[in-house]
Design a protein around this motif. Structure first.
Motif, PDB file in Angstrom:
ATOM      1  N   UNK A  26       8.127  -1.897   5.863  1.00 57.27           N
ATOM      2  CA  UNK A  26       7.982  -0.526   5.380  1.00 57.27           C
ATOM      3  C   UNK A  26       9.150  -0.238   4.446  1.00 57.27           C
ATOM      4  N   UNK A  27       8.850   0.183   3.223  1.00 57.98           N
ATOM      5  CA  UNK A  27       9.908   0.513   2.272  1.00 57.98           C
ATOM      6  C   UNK A  27       9.878   2.011   1.991  1.00 57.98           C
ATOM      7  N   UNK A  28      11.057   2.585   1.874  1.00 55.98           N
ATOM      8  CA  UNK A  28      11.174   3.998   1.510  1.00 55.98           C
ATOM      9  C   UNK A  28      12.317   4.148   0.516  1.00 55.98           C
ATOM     10  N   UNK A  29      11.979   4.611  -0.672  1.00 56.55           N
ATOM     11  CA  UNK A  29      12.968   4.802  -1.730  1.00 56.55           C
ATOM     12  C   UNK A  29      13.255   6.279  -1.899  1.00 56.55           C
ATOM     13  N   UNK A  34       5.942   2.605   0.873  1.00 60.58           N
ATOM     14  CA  UNK A  34       4.948   1.531   0.812  1.00 60.58           C
ATOM     15  C   UNK A  34       4.969   0.747   2.118  1.00 60.58           C
ATOM     16  N   UNK A  35       3.802   0.243   2.485  1.00 65.47           N
ATOM     17  CA  UNK A  35       3.686  -0.630   3.649  1.00 65.47           C
ATOM     18  C   UNK A  35       3.119  -1.968   3.179  1.00 65.47           C
ATOM     19  N   UNK A  39       0.850  -1.195   0.000  1.00 63.51           N
ATOM     20  CA  UNK A  39       0.000   0.000   0.000  1.00 63.51           C
ATOM     21  C   UNK A  39       0.885   1.244   0.000  1.00 63.51           C
ATOM     22  N   UNK A  40       0.709   2.157  -0.965  1.00 65.92           N
ATOM     23  CA  UNK A  40       1.493   3.391  -0.957  1.00 65.92           C
ATOM     24  C   UNK A  40       0.977   4.348   0.107  1.00 65.92           C
ATOM     25  N   UNK A  41       1.861   5.188   0.604  1.00 65.38           N
ATOM     26  CA  UNK A  41       1.422   6.242   1.529  1.00 65.38           C
ATOM     27  C   UNK A  41       2.388   7.407   1.407  1.00 65.38           C
ATOM     28  N   UNK A  42       1.945   8.566   1.883  1.00 63.26           N
ATOM     29  CA  UNK A  42       2.852   9.699   1.995  1.00 63.26           C
ATOM     30  C   UNK A  42       2.550  10.452   3.279  1.00 63.26           C
TER      31      UNK A  42
END
Length: 429
Positions: free
Chosen positions: A142-145, A117-118, A99-102
């Motif tokens: 949790x991914x953060x690019x 994304x989670x 799931x994308x988030x900001x």
């Protein structure tokens, strides 16, 4: 420089969400901007599959996310975890279940854009927390690019994808892994970090900025992500607690544009998709931090808007270290909580201006010409602002995550200090 094909990624993400929601092109409300809610059910955390090869192996063949490897292995390549449909593009198209988030106000990291994304295992849910980071179940990833745009005023244009960081909630706690994009095709594990020299971008004012960029060592992550027991005089030997920083309700309580065209409040989207439990029925009662980014005109903000934006900026950029005894477990604090500067968003300024550095002599560091952390009406002599602008490693704040000053962020804090209620700081001895 690497150029992401975002149009292709958006199509992939759209088809992914439709598949997860059990249909394609049906009456799912996707064309109603801000209107019909997304389908409920297990759409958002639909099962991402199980390995069909060797269990726990980075090389396992999986039908979806390689959960076994995420929970047990330190894989050499980001693609080993199968988190993205297109393994060459971590900015969109998460594998089913992602799931994308900001965040409405985000941590500054050398002008990079962040793609978040989670992933939550099938059948698990996230629990709402009013003030602290949401309670993510074991198995969460949790991914953060991080990607550096050629021009920060055109973030949809060409950019250099630099790194992807993973936070993995394993049975023994959170585990951090940094991956550096060593080629266009994959990111490789960077346990010892990575330094990139001579990067450039153009900011919103048209100025070219040149700087070095540091991918953190895996061991560095705990310096920002940990809260620690207050050991003063207690003999307490409790261990530090490692936590995510950004995904708090107040920073998720805003609209997000999803790949299928839906624009919807993130917390409500998660709740109606049965990913988030415990969200109050009335969103008006949920704390909401303001939207602040490089495009927000600081000079156009009202006094109340300026104060709110500054508190959010200080919270997300500083309060993971500068916090204590407000909403934390008893006798825990951020690593810099004992400095006396405590900048939590939900701390009331009028109750304790000194916690925000007002007329408080610096404890850590200090520099001639800056007698107090914050001097109302005098940002140029306030040590807090100096620490946000300097690149001197002895003084700069945050200590990690930046190798250039954030012009727009420092303009915000300068304006905030300038309009703070007058206070007569006694002359420093």
């Amino acid at each position: 420089m690497r150029n992401n094909n975002k149009a292709t990624a958006a199509i992939l993400t759209t088809s992914l969400l439709l598949a997860a929601c059990g249909g394609g092109g049906g009456d799912d409300g996707g064309d109603d901007v801000g209107g019909t809610p997304p389908p409920v059910g297990s759409a958002l955390n639909a099962g991402a599959g199980s390995p069909t090869g060797t269990e726990g192996s980075c090389s396992a063949t999986t039908a979806g996310v390689n959960w076994d490897a995420l929970m047990t292995e330190i894989c050499p390549k980001l693609s080993d975890y199968n988190l993205f449909v297109d393994a060459t593009d971590p900015t969109a198209g998460p594998t089913r279940g992602g799931v994308p988030y900001d965040l409405s106000t985000a941590l500054f990291s050398d002008y990079t854009s962040k793609y978040r994304f989670i992933f939550v295992p099938e059948g698990e849910t996230v629990s709402y927390n009013a003030s602290e980071v949401l309670d993510f179940p074991v198995g969460t990833v949790i991914t953060k690019t991080f990607a550096l745009p050629v021009n920060t005023a055109m973030r949809d244009g060409e950019e250099l994808v630099i790194e992807t960081r993973l936070l993995i909630h394993r049975t023994d706690g959170w585990f951090a892994l940094p991956y550096y994009w060593s080629s266009d095709s994959d990111a490789t594990l960077a346990i010892a970090g990575k330094r990139l020299t001579g990067l450039t971008t153009i900011n919103n004012q048209g100025q070219q900025i040149a700087f070095d960029y540091a991918v953190p060592k895996a061991a560095d992550c705990s310096s920002c992500h940990s809260i620690v027991p207050d050991l003063a005089g207690s003999g307490d030997e409790r261990e530090q607690i490692f936590l995510p920083i950004g995904p708090k309700a107040r920073y998720l309580n805003n609209d997000h544009s999803y790949a299928d065209g839906t624009v919807y409040n993130q917390l409500q989207y998660w709740s109606e998709g049965e990913l988030l439990t415990g969200l109050p029925l009335n969103l008006q009662g949920v704390e909401q931090a303001p939207v602040f980014n490089d495009q927000v005109p600081v000079d156009a903000l009202s006094a109340n808007e300026l104060n709110d934006a500054a508190r959010a900026y200080l919270d997300i950029n500083c309060a993971h270290c500068h916090r204590a005894n407000l909403t934390l477990p008893a006798d825990y604090a951020g690593p810099a909580g004992s400095s006396g500067v405590q900048l939590e968003y939900n701390r009331i300024y009028a109750d304790s201006p000194g916690k925000f550095g007002v007329c408080k002599e610096p404890i850590a560091g200090g520099k001639d010409g800056y007698p107090y952390d914050v001097i109302p009406g005098n940002p140029d002599d306030s040590y807090l602002l100096f620490r946000m602008t300097t690149l001197d490693s002895r003084h700069k704040m945050p200590e990690l995550a930046r190798n250039t000053a954030h012009l727009e962020g420092t303009r915000l804090i300068r304006s905030w200090i300038d309009q703070l209620p007058s206070a007569s700081c006694s002359p420093a001895p």
